[in-house]
Motif scaffolding. Structure first.
Motif, PDB file in Angstrom:
ATOM      1  N   VAL A 134       1.258  -1.316  -0.081  1.00  0.00           N
ATOM      2  CA  VAL A 134      -0.107   0.728   0.307  1.00  0.00           C
ATOM      3  C   VAL A 134       0.747   1.131  -0.142  1.00  0.00           C
ATOM      4  O   VAL A 134       0.370   1.786  -0.289  1.00  0.00           O
ATOM      5  CB  VAL A 134      -0.842  -0.402   1.041  1.00  0.00           C
ATOM      6  N   TYR A 164      -3.013  -4.729  -6.986  1.00  0.00           N
ATOM      7  CA  TYR A 164      -3.141  -5.458  -5.456  1.00  0.00           C
ATOM      8  C   TYR A 164      -2.436  -6.884  -6.002  1.00  0.00           C
ATOM      9  O   TYR A 164      -2.876  -7.383  -5.905  1.00  0.00           O
ATOM     10  CB  TYR A 164      -3.814  -5.338  -4.913  1.00  0.00           C
ATOM     11  N   ASP A 170      -9.734   1.267  -6.630  1.00  0.00           N
ATOM     12  CA  ASP A 170      -8.972   1.211  -5.134  1.00  0.00           C
ATOM     13  C   ASP A 170      -9.756   0.979  -4.095  1.00  0.00           C
ATOM     14  O   ASP A 170     -10.277   2.073  -3.639  1.00  0.00           O
ATOM     15  CB  ASP A 170      -8.003   2.768  -4.799  1.00  0.00           C
ATOM     16  N   TYR A 196      -5.638  -3.596   6.812  1.00  0.00           N
ATOM     17  CA  TYR A 196      -6.157  -2.145   6.079  1.00  0.00           C
ATOM     18  C   TYR A 196      -7.558  -2.724   5.965  1.00  0.00           C
ATOM     19  O   TYR A 196      -9.064  -2.434   5.509  1.00  0.00           O
ATOM     20  CB  TYR A 196      -6.066  -1.987   4.981  1.00  0.00           C
TER      21      TYR A 196
END
Length: 593
Positions: free
Chosen positions: A196, A273, A293, A317
């Protein structure tokens, strides 16, 4: 194929500082105006992300277990095209392999395939003349190994450095540089934050890369190291190409007016990702690839036909993922509308009802909870259903690296099974969710199948068209469906409602729902199975793969979320080595520096 100058940075074991050195080398070369390319041996997204940030182009992974040894050199040539220098960071120790296949899967094996010199980073904080015995042992262990030289880390003093240099000179091994104990600043963000900080180009990540580059430039003889890198011979063969992967693939259906399907890939503004080849393969297969995102975007891109959530989205997260309720509702609606949703790793937890007590998308009737240990290892998996990922019975090699445990482990229609392991993952409508991560360069047919499944039909685009009937979250092993209130509340499934599917891509439909192309037939739902139990294998299901790698497995007992909500993740800054160490791993984690 390529004559790009290259070196492989390795170490006797994890913890010697090779990540910091590799990142610093790339940053120092880029500061000189050289076009650099960074690679990571193995499946680690995080190190590849920082290598890419230092190089100024996307970092890539070279994993023989996931893509096959025959694709290592072609993928390297593809990722290093146009570069003046390529730095490949190894995994664990030079001859180590998580899968136990050192001859092909270790850093030494990759260096041999790339015909690249190895730069050995050695932590000499508690070592004197014995460094010569250590380095000589690594050089003699494999006579085909090209040991280009050594970088000494954590040297105590000028006298200590001279003693080490003299010892290595006696065995004819060059020393490219010596770093004092505090030369490598403790600046790399903690590993729990994953990619991230790189994906979002945070000030912390950019500053870390710059400072490591300055440290390497001041302590390492870059000219001498670059001379060794430029002596690497030309590699033969063709570079990997996403387009070439579909040269023999059957033609895909074409959308109305030639419209290309829009496939959203989860990622930040500067990095996805997942592995870089995923988006390249989707584009080559005919999709329009857009980024979304999950941490900040509140809606899916306009016209999204499918969603891919790669395995690099960190579990830490969870609070940000949960707080983004608008995007959670949009993802749930996309799944209920019968659009393909492919989720790996934390993507599965995001699609669940809740994770660590926080509400998620609610697509799957499952909950997740963080455990103290990390599950890690390769799996040779067999597909338990025909989906946009793979046909029924297909065998693929994937990788698991997660702390979150899902309860139940699998849905009524599991995604995968492997030897000595219970079925895992969820297949519902066109949702395929699992904690198993795949590298699509080793399985390009995934992109081809997904584009086929995502291509909209003329009926779907007609004015006033009604999407496929929504359904409740996928029931867990026949367990009760838990309804939710609010704008993202699931719509009860309608028995007999057809689910549209493109030609050639079967869809696993929930109980009581038929697949379009035949008259709707109301099918009886199977008898309920207690949550967490493993359903009996369906007729024709593939048997577990003999000899599959299963270093560890998650507990199959009922795992419930904690009664109290855990504290939000903090943002500590760790050292390049010890500060980024992970908790104890089940099955032999790298604990990579």
């Amino acid at each position: 194929m390529t004559a790009v100058p290259r070196v492989v940075v390795s170490a006797p074991s994890s913890g010697h500082g090779k990540t910091a050195v590799a990142v610093g080398l790339l940053a120092a070369c880029a500061a000189r105006g050289l076009t650099a390319a960074g690679f990571k041996v193995g499946p680690d997204y995080t190190d590849a992300g920082y290598l890419g940030l230092a190089a100024g182009r996307v970092g890539r992974n070279l994993d023989p277990r996931l893509v096959g040894p025959q694709r290592i050199a072609p993928l390297f040539a593809h990722g290093s095209a146009g570069a003046d220098i390529a730095v490949v960071e190894g995994t664990m120790g030079l001859f180590d392999s998580l899968a136990g296949r050192a001859e092909s899967d270790s850093t030494a094996g990759v260096a041999s395939v790339l015909r690249a010199p190895v730069v050995l980073v050695v932590d000499v904080a508690a070592m004197g003349q014995s460094v010569a015995a250590l380095v000589h042992g690594f050089r003699a262990y494999d006579e085909l190994l090209w040991l280009g030289g050594v970088i000494l880390n954590r040297v105590a003093s000028d006298r200590h450095e001279q003693l080490l240099r003299d010892a290595l000179e006696d065995i004819g091994v060059p020393v490219f540089g010596a770093l004092r104990r505090r030369d490598l600043p403790a600046v790399l963000p903690a590993r729990q934050h994953g990619v991230v900080p790189v994906a979002h180009r945070t000030v912390e990540a950019l500053r870390a890369v710059r400072r490591l580059g300055e440290a390497i430039a001041g302590a390492v003889d870059l000219d001498r190291l670059l001379a060794v890198a430029r002596s690497a011979p030309r590699l033969s063969g063709e570079a990997w190409s996403a387009a070439a992967a579909f040269a023999d693939a059957p033609p895909l259906p074409v959308g109305p007016g030639g419209r290309r399907p829009v496939i959203a890939v989860a990622g930040g503004p500067a990095l996805s990702y997942g592995y870089a080849e995923t988006a390249e393969l989707l584009a080559a297969a005919g999709a329009t690839v857009v980024a979304v995102d999950p941490l900040v975007d509140e809606a899916l891109p306009a016209g999204t036909d499918a969603l891919v959530i790669g395995g690099a989205l960190p579990e830490t997260y969870a609070e940000e993922l949960s707080a983004n309720r608008r995007l959670c509702a949009a993802v749930a609606e996309l799944a209920r509308a019968g659009r393909p949703v492919l989720a790996e790793g934390t993507g599965l937890l995001w699609l669940a009802r809740e994770f660590d007590g926080r509400p998620m998308c609610g697509v799957l009737d499952a909950t997740g909870v963080s455990m103290d240990q990390i599950v890690v290892g390769y799996r040779e998996a067999t597909a338990r259903a025909s989906t946009a990922v793979a046909p029924l019975g297909a065998r693929l090699v994937g990788y698991k690296h997660h702390r979150g445990v899902v309860n139940p482990r699998a849905g009524q229609a599991p995604a995968w099974t492997w030897a000595a392991g219970a079925p895992e993952g969820f297949v519902w409508r066109r949702v395929h969710a699992s904690q198993l991560t795949l590298h699509w360069a080793g399985n390009p047919e995934i992109a081809h199948r997904l584009v086929a499944a995502s291509t909209p039909s003329p009926a779907a685009l007609a004015p006033g068209a009604v999407p496929a009937q929504g359904g409740a979250p996928a029931p867990a092993n026949g367990g009760p469906v838990l309804t939710k209130t609010g704008p993202s509340a699931p719509v009860p499934a309608q028995a007999g409602a057809p689910v549209s599917a493109p030609a050639g891509v079967p869809v696993s439909a929930p109980a009581g729902v038929s697949v379009s192309g035949a008259a709707p037939v109301v099918q009886p739902a199977p008898a309920p199975v207690p949550a967490g139990a493993v359903p009996p294998a369906a007729s024709g299901s593939a048997a577990p793969v003999p000899g599959a790698v299963d270093l560890t497995d998650e507990p199959t007992a009922d795992v419930r979320p904690p009664a109290t909500r855990p504290a939000a993740p903090t943002t500590p800054v760790g050292t390049p080595d010890a500060g980024r160490a992970a908790p104890p791993a089940v099955g032999g984690a790298e604990g990579e520096a």
